[in-house]
Design an enzyme around this catalytic site. Structure first.
Site, PDB file in Angstrom:
ATOM      1  N   LYS A 249       0.864  -1.090  -0.156  1.00 44.72           N
ATOM      2  CA  LYS A 249      -0.131   0.061   0.246  1.00 44.72           C
ATOM      3  C   LYS A 249       0.815   1.343   0.164  1.00 44.72           C
ATOM      4  O   LYS A 249       1.864   1.205   0.802  1.00 44.72           O
ATOM      5  CB  LYS A 249      -1.000  -0.007   1.320  1.00 44.72           C
ATOM      6  CG  LYS A 249      -1.809  -1.082   1.289  1.00 44.72           C
ATOM      7  CD  LYS A 249      -3.153  -0.893   0.401  1.00 44.72           C
ATOM      8  CE  LYS A 249      -4.002  -1.904   0.712  1.00 44.72           C
ATOM      9  NZ  LYS A 249      -5.330  -1.808  -0.287  1.00 44.72           N
TER      10      LYS A 249
ATOM     11  N   ASP B  66      -0.607  -0.181  -4.439  1.00 44.98           N
ATOM     12  CA  ASP B  66      -1.604   0.036  -4.456  1.00 44.98           C
ATOM     13  C   ASP B  66      -1.992   1.237  -3.747  1.00 44.98           C
ATOM     14  O   ASP B  66      -1.533   1.556  -2.604  1.00 44.98           O
ATOM     15  CB  ASP B  66      -2.597  -1.009  -3.584  1.00 44.98           C
ATOM     16  CG  ASP B  66      -4.028  -0.947  -3.605  1.00 44.98           C
ATOM     17  OD1 ASP B  66      -4.199   0.418  -4.206  1.00 44.98           O
ATOM     18  OD2 ASP B  66      -5.001  -1.643  -3.327  1.00 44.98           O
TER      19      ASP B  66
ATOM     20  N   GLU C 203      -1.724   0.251  -8.638  1.00 47.28           N
ATOM     21  CA  GLU C 203      -3.319   0.046  -8.719  1.00 47.28           C
ATOM     22  C   GLU C 203      -3.647   1.575  -8.236  1.00 47.28           C
ATOM     23  O   GLU C 203      -3.563   2.074  -7.179  1.00 47.28           O
ATOM     24  CB  GLU C 203      -3.541  -0.790  -7.714  1.00 47.28           C
ATOM     25  CG  GLU C 203      -4.914  -1.355  -7.737  1.00 47.28           C
ATOM     26  CD  GLU C 203      -4.897  -2.686  -7.043  1.00 47.28           C
ATOM     27  OE1 GLU C 203      -3.981  -3.731  -6.694  1.00 47.28           O
ATOM     28  OE2 GLU C 203      -5.733  -2.792  -5.775  1.00 47.28           O
TER      29      GLU C 203
ATOM     30  N   ASP D 184      -9.055  -0.282  -9.471  1.00 49.83           N
ATOM     31  CA  ASP D 184      -9.760  -0.933  -8.478  1.00 49.83           C
ATOM     32  C   ASP D 184     -10.973  -0.005  -7.996  1.00 49.83           C
ATOM     33  O   ASP D 184     -12.136  -0.391  -8.296  1.00 49.83           O
ATOM     34  CB  ASP D 184      -8.772  -0.900  -7.485  1.00 49.83           C
ATOM     35  CG  ASP D 184      -9.064  -2.082  -6.228  1.00 49.83           C
ATOM     36  OD1 ASP D 184     -10.444  -2.739  -6.465  1.00 49.83           O
ATOM     37  OD2 ASP D 184      -8.380  -2.199  -5.290  1.00 49.83           O
TER      38      ASP D 184
ATOM     39  N   LYS E 113     -12.945  -7.025  -7.127  1.00 45.36           N
ATOM     40  CA  LYS E 113     -13.281  -8.008  -5.942  1.00 45.36           C
ATOM     41  C   LYS E 113     -14.706  -8.459  -6.219  1.00 45.36           C
ATOM     42  O   LYS E 113     -15.654  -7.578  -5.876  1.00 45.36           O
ATOM     43  CB  LYS E 113     -13.180  -6.983  -4.878  1.00 45.36           C
ATOM     44  CG  LYS E 113     -11.918  -6.171  -4.639  1.00 45.36           C
ATOM     45  CD  LYS E 113     -11.785  -5.096  -3.511  1.00 45.36           C
ATOM     46  CE  LYS E 113     -10.317  -4.791  -2.953  1.00 45.36           C
ATOM     47  NZ  LYS E 113      -9.482  -4.477  -3.904  1.00 45.36           N
TER      48      LYS E 113
END
Ligand SMILES: [Mg+2]
Length: 342
Positions: free
Chosen positions: A149, A178, A209, A234, A258
């Site tokens: 992250k 991300d 991402e 995302d 997801k």
């Protein structure tokens, strides 16, 4: 007309350590397990695992929806779950599909990290400097794809840790960055340029991402033109309607999906069969119940454009033994014993 007996139980699952993202700290995964039983006794398990800050309904809305349903549920009620409740749509539709599968002899017994590495699972590293030490045992166990992250601390500090991490990681490792929409255009460009510069000399950055917020698709389309490192959407494609909209507006890069958040599995299937998207499957930190459906039923039913590691390497984030020891029925029973979140 088809009817099912409907039961539901909320769960509350603490993370071993809170997860830090651009949206803040997250300490407990909460959701709802569904159990549908047909007239001839077939059981279908489902799970509602919303993430409101990601664009789904809230847990309270999902609970209110479950409470509003009768215990003898008509099949038509499931077909008409509104798009504003995507996690509920996923939960109920997947429970119906799971009814075709006998789950009594299935256990969640998790493959070792080594086996997971072999099927190319991506593992989430802790945010910040902690990543510098966390990757090593996983690489030893055979893992070669990580997610990290970013967009949490200031740009210079993060780029410095990133450089350091890239120097340390073995050359055959793939790293996914991300940002959870937490960068501005300039910062995103800095990140992507840094990735481009390192490319070929270190481990590979597979993609960045969601660099910008979901309202900045045009800017992300521009960024993608300016750099080599791929960008994956995302948050922009959290629900099926958003996925459709981004595709219509010209996005042909990667899509992180997801499934637990997106809505109807069948709608996703139909769309992917028609347009062949470059997909990256990702966990919404759901329990093994939704994970089973996603990995064993949904993913195998969708055409593959490019083989990519799936992002379900998240079991090490939980303290409980649900994944290693449980099965569908046991997990259900444990919820009635430990009480609910209400
Ligand atoms: Mg993400």
């Amino acid at each position: 007309m088809n009817h099912y007996w409907f039961e539901y139980r909320p769960y509350d699952r603490p993370f071993k350590q809170p997860l830090h993202t651009h949206h803040g700290w997250w300490s407990n995964r909460q959701g709802i397990i569904l159990r549908l039983t047909s007239a001839n006794g077939q059981v279908g398990w489902g799970e509602i695992a919303p993430i409101a800050w990601f664009g789904t309904e809230t847990l309270a809305q999902a609970l209110a929806f479950c409470r509003s349903l009768p215990s003898k549920l008509a099949a038509a009620a499931i077909e008409h779950i509104p798009a504003s409740l995507p996690a509920c749509r996923f939960g109920f539709e997947s429970a119906l599909e799971m009814m075709q599968i006998s789950t009594t002899s299935i256990t969640f017994a998790s493959p070792s990290p080594h086996q997971l590495g072999a099927v190319h699972n991506s593992y989430l590293l802790p945010t910040g400097e902690a990543a510098l030490h966390a990757w090593q045992p996983l690489v030893t166990a055979g893992v070669n794809t990580f997610k990290w992250k970013i967009g949490v601390a200031n740009l210079e500090d993060e780029l410095q840790i990133f450089n350091h991490l890239m120097q340390k990681l073995p050359a055959d490792v793939r790293l996914r960055l991300d940002a959870n929409g937490g960068l501005d255009y300039y910062q995103a460009y800095q990140w992507l340029q840094t990735c481009d510069r390192l490319s070929g000399h270190t481990a590979t950055v597979e993609f960045l991402e969601q660099p910008l917020s979901k309202h900045q698709l045009k800017e992300m389309l521009q960024l993608a033109e300016r750099v080599q490192t791929p960008i994956a959407l995302d948050e922009s494609v959290a629900t099926f309607e958003q996925l459709e909209a981004c595709y219509t507006q010209g996005w042909r890069g990667m899509f992180v999906i997801k499934p637990a958040l997106i809505g109807s599995p069948q709608q996703l299937r139909n769309f992917c069969q028609q347009y062949c998207l470059d997909l990256v499957w990702s966990s919404a930190l759901e329990t093994p119940i939704a994970q089973y459906f996603i990995q064993h039923v949904l993913i195998p039913s969708i055409p593959v454009v490019q083989h990519r590691a799936i992002g379900f390497g998240v079991d090490q984030w939980f303290n409980d033994a649900w994944t290693t020891e449980g099965n569908f029925e046991q997990l259900w029973q444990s919820l009635s014993l430990t009480g609910t979140i209400e």
